[in-house]
Design a protein around this motif. Structure first.
Motif, PDB file in Angstrom:
ATOM      1  N   LEU A   1      29.582 -35.186 -67.241  1.00 50.04           N
ATOM      2  CA  LEU A   1      28.424 -35.400 -68.294  1.00 50.04           C
ATOM      3  C   LEU A   1      27.633 -35.715 -68.412  1.00 50.04           C
ATOM      4  O   LEU A   1      26.915 -35.411 -67.506  1.00 50.04           O
ATOM      5  CB  LEU A   1      29.622 -36.566 -69.233  1.00 50.04           C
ATOM      6  CG  LEU A   1      29.497 -38.028 -68.058  1.00 50.04           C
ATOM      7  CD1 LEU A   1      29.341 -39.488 -69.156  1.00 50.04           C
ATOM      8  CD2 LEU A   1      30.674 -38.645 -67.604  1.00 50.04           C
ATOM      9  N   GLY A   2      26.798 -35.463 -69.425  1.00 48.77           N
ATOM     10  CA  GLY A   2      25.432 -35.553 -69.785  1.00 48.77           C
ATOM     11  C   GLY A   2      24.424 -35.884 -70.651  1.00 48.77           C
ATOM     12  O   GLY A   2      25.077 -35.777 -71.685  1.00 48.77           O
TER      13      GLY A   2
ATOM     14  N   HIS B   1      23.339 -37.820 -66.236  1.00 45.07           N
ATOM     15  CA  HIS B   1      24.079 -36.845 -65.903  1.00 45.07           C
ATOM     16  C   HIS B   1      25.226 -37.111 -64.886  1.00 45.07           C
ATOM     17  O   HIS B   1      24.633 -38.358 -64.016  1.00 45.07           O
ATOM     18  CB  HIS B   1      23.873 -35.494 -65.829  1.00 45.07           C
ATOM     19  CG  HIS B   1      22.992 -35.826 -64.558  1.00 45.07           C
ATOM     20  ND1 HIS B   1      21.285 -35.633 -64.935  1.00 45.07           N
ATOM     21  CD2 HIS B   1      23.280 -35.216 -63.135  1.00 45.07           C
ATOM     22  CE1 HIS B   1      20.968 -34.788 -62.932  1.00 45.07           C
ATOM     23  NE2 HIS B   1      21.889 -34.787 -61.967  1.00 45.07           N
ATOM     24  N   GLY B   2      26.360 -37.098 -64.286  1.00 45.56           N
ATOM     25  CA  GLY B   2      27.191 -37.622 -63.372  1.00 45.56           C
ATOM     26  C   GLY B   2      28.395 -37.326 -63.255  1.00 45.56           C
ATOM     27  O   GLY B   2      28.664 -35.582 -64.936  1.00 45.56           O
ATOM     28  N   ARG B   3      29.961 -37.624 -62.959  1.00 40.25           N
ATOM     29  CA  ARG B   3      30.497 -36.599 -62.442  1.00 40.25           C
ATOM     30  C   ARG B   3      32.165 -37.129 -62.289  1.00 40.25           C
ATOM     31  O   ARG B   3      31.450 -37.797 -61.146  1.00 40.25           O
ATOM     32  CB  ARG B   3      30.279 -34.915 -62.254  1.00 40.25           C
ATOM     33  CG  ARG B   3      31.504 -34.320 -61.371  1.00 40.25           C
ATOM     34  CD  ARG B   3      31.320 -32.986 -60.863  1.00 40.25           C
ATOM     35  NE  ARG B   3      32.773 -32.585 -59.981  1.00 40.25           N
ATOM     36  CZ  ARG B   3      33.012 -31.248 -60.945  1.00 40.25           C
ATOM     37  NH1 ARG B   3      32.422 -30.477 -61.878  1.00 40.25           N
ATOM     38  NH2 ARG B   3      33.964 -30.176 -60.229  1.00 40.25           N
ATOM     39  N   VAL B   4      32.649 -37.585 -61.626  1.00 38.11           N
ATOM     40  CA  VAL B   4      34.167 -37.668 -61.873  1.00 38.11           C
ATOM     41  C   VAL B   4      34.549 -37.330 -61.646  1.00 38.11           C
ATOM     42  O   VAL B   4      35.639 -36.484 -62.117  1.00 38.11           O
ATOM     43  CB  VAL B   4      34.628 -39.295 -62.386  1.00 38.11           C
ATOM     44  CG1 VAL B   4      35.530 -39.512 -61.632  1.00 38.11           C
ATOM     45  CG2 VAL B   4      33.216 -39.619 -62.891  1.00 38.11           C
TER      46      VAL B   4
ATOM     47  N   SER C   1      23.908 -33.647 -76.006  1.00 37.33           N
ATOM     48  CA  SER C   1      24.545 -34.095 -74.904  1.00 37.33           C
ATOM     49  C   SER C   1      25.808 -33.275 -75.020  1.00 37.33           C
ATOM     50  O   SER C   1      25.493 -32.434 -75.427  1.00 37.33           O
ATOM     51  CB  SER C   1      24.957 -35.743 -75.466  1.00 37.33           C
ATOM     52  OG  SER C   1      26.187 -35.461 -76.589  1.00 37.33           O
ATOM     53  N   GLN C   2      26.390 -33.466 -73.807  1.00 42.57           N
ATOM     54  CA  GLN C   2      27.343 -32.958 -73.354  1.00 42.57           C
ATOM     55  C   GLN C   2      28.204 -32.846 -72.461  1.00 42.57           C
ATOM     56  O   GLN C   2      28.455 -34.055 -71.902  1.00 42.57           O
ATOM     57  CB  GLN C   2      27.044 -31.629 -72.813  1.00 42.57           C
ATOM     58  CG  GLN C   2      28.207 -30.375 -72.264  1.00 42.57           C
ATOM     59  CD  GLN C   2      27.204 -29.311 -71.059  1.00 42.57           C
ATOM     60  OE1 GLN C   2      26.661 -29.728 -69.978  1.00 42.57           O
ATOM     61  NE2 GLN C   2      27.322 -28.062 -71.107  1.00 42.57           N
ATOM     62  N   PHE C   3      30.028 -33.274 -72.793  1.00 48.29           N
ATOM     63  CA  PHE C   3      31.033 -33.592 -71.708  1.00 48.29           C
ATOM     64  C   PHE C   3      32.044 -32.754 -71.652  1.00 48.29           C
ATOM     65  O   PHE C   3      31.744 -31.321 -72.314  1.00 48.29           O
ATOM     66  CB  PHE C   3      31.624 -34.638 -72.695  1.00 48.29           C
ATOM     67  CG  PHE C   3      33.021 -35.265 -72.504  1.00 48.29           C
ATOM     68  CD1 PHE C   3      33.439 -36.169 -71.343  1.00 48.29           C
ATOM     69  CD2 PHE C   3      34.328 -34.636 -72.334  1.00 48.29           C
ATOM     70  CE1 PHE C   3      34.230 -36.449 -70.384  1.00 48.29           C
ATOM     71  CE2 PHE C   3      35.184 -35.485 -72.181  1.00 48.29           C
ATOM     72  CZ  PHE C   3      35.223 -36.248 -71.084  1.00 48.29           C
ATOM     73  N   SER C   4      33.174 -31.982 -70.759  1.00 46.69           N
ATOM     74  CA  SER C   4      32.925 -31.303 -70.695  1.00 46.69           C
ATOM     75  C   SER C   4      34.334 -31.937 -69.290  1.00 46.69           C
ATOM     76  O   SER C   4      33.853 -32.768 -68.378  1.00 46.69           O
ATOM     77  CB  SER C   4      32.828 -29.535 -69.612  1.00 46.69           C
ATOM     78  OG  SER C   4      31.898 -30.354 -68.250  1.00 46.69           O
ATOM     79  N   THR C   5      35.509 -31.108 -69.061  1.00 40.14           N
ATOM     80  CA  THR C   5      36.699 -31.659 -68.706  1.00 40.14           C
ATOM     81  C   THR C   5      37.714 -30.382 -68.023  1.00 40.14           C
ATOM     82  O   THR C   5      37.738 -29.473 -68.986  1.00 40.14           O
ATOM     83  CB  THR C   5      37.840 -32.199 -68.734  1.00 40.14           C
ATOM     84  OG1 THR C   5      38.851 -32.850 -68.480  1.00 40.14           O
ATOM     85  CG2 THR C   5      38.876 -31.966 -70.353  1.00 40.14           C
ATOM     86  N   ARG C   6      38.173 -29.876 -66.866  1.00 40.03           N
ATOM     87  CA  ARG C   6      38.780 -28.750 -65.631  1.00 40.03           C
ATOM     88  C   ARG C   6      40.548 -30.112 -65.435  1.00 40.03           C
ATOM     89  O   ARG C   6      39.558 -30.910 -64.751  1.00 40.03           O
ATOM     90  CB  ARG C   6      38.280 -28.475 -65.101  1.00 40.03           C
ATOM     91  CG  ARG C   6      38.869 -27.872 -64.479  1.00 40.03           C
ATOM     92  CD  ARG C   6      37.349 -26.393 -63.355  1.00 40.03           C
ATOM     93  NE  ARG C   6      37.212 -27.717 -62.154  1.00 40.03           N
ATOM     94  CZ  ARG C   6      36.558 -27.245 -61.928  1.00 40.03           C
ATOM     95  NH1 ARG C   6      35.550 -26.418 -61.830  1.00 40.03           N
ATOM     96  NH2 ARG C   6      36.195 -28.069 -60.220  1.00 40.03           N
TER      97      ARG C   6
END
Length: 222
Positions: free
Chosen positions: A194-195, A173-176, A217-222
């Motif tokens: 995402l993860g 998993h990770g975050r940018v 799996s999961q992907f999200s944006t804000r």
């Protein structure tokens, strides 16, 4: 009842103290010990179960050495809890890890990475959920300009259940995140997260009733 092993703690404490007193490292050991107690009418959340008191302990030791520009940290975390009235909710966790930090003198960039191994053990009925875990991460924080910041991390967790192999999984998993600060004190940002979670035992497909080894799996944006 379950307790943090005194012999394990003694070895860890002596190792960290000995390392900290080394003339070549200039390190020191810092630690916190927290002890708490309480009472729960429904410890498992079941209406007809008996009430139980509990006792909890948490010990954290860290040894840090290096400079402001490059720092290393070694640490131990131990948690334990005991419940009365034969609830079998007691547990114990030991974790050992190390971290590395690299910072630019002007504060424009920082890097860090870490690795931790841990085990968790439960009492009696819940012993089937005992597991071992490895966790690693890499993180970066960088100012692209005086008003624009980029930061993020990537991590990987592996958790293995000896008696429940169908529960064993791998979780990357990770975050940018990108942030821009305007002169009017307005902040504009974009964050991506995402993860994924992968079960790695063939028995998982039978337990979860899937055509192949299950994953999510999961992907999200804000």
């Amino acid at each position: 009842m379950i307790r943090i092993s005194g012999s394990i703690l003694m070895v860890i404490v002596l190792a960290l103290v000995g390392f900290a007193r080394s003339e070549t490292t200039g390190a020191e050991v810092k630690g916190t010990l927290t002890i708490g107690t309480g009472y729960l009418e429904h410890p498992r959340g079941v209406e007809n179960e008996p009430a139980a008191g509990y006792l909890s302990q948490a010990l954290r030791l860290t040894s840090t050495f290096g400079t402001d520009e490059e720092l290393f940290r070694l640490g131990y975390e131990g948690n334990a809890s005991q419940f009365g009235n034969n609830t079998s909710l007691g547990s114990m966790r030991h974790g050992l890890g190390g971290e590395w930090f690299k910072n630019k003198a002007d504060g424009s960039q920082s890097l860090s990475a870490g690795l931790q191994g841990s085990i968790r053990k439960y009492v009696d009925y819940y012993e089937i959920y005992n597991y071992g875990e490895a966790y690693s991460y890499f993180a970066v924080k960088k100012y692209l300009s005086q008003q624009t910041l980029l930061r993020g991390f990537a991590a990987l967790r592996y958790r293995g259940f000896g008696d429940l192999p169908e529960e064993t999984y791998l979780e990357p998993h990770g975050r940018v995140e990108l942030q821009h600060y305007t002169d009017s004190r307005t902040t504009l940002g974009l964050a991506l997260k995402l993860g994924a979670k992968y079960y790695n035992d063939s028995l998982a497909a039978q337990i979860w009733d899937t055509n192949s080894i299950p994953s999510v799996s999961q992907f999200s944006t804000r």
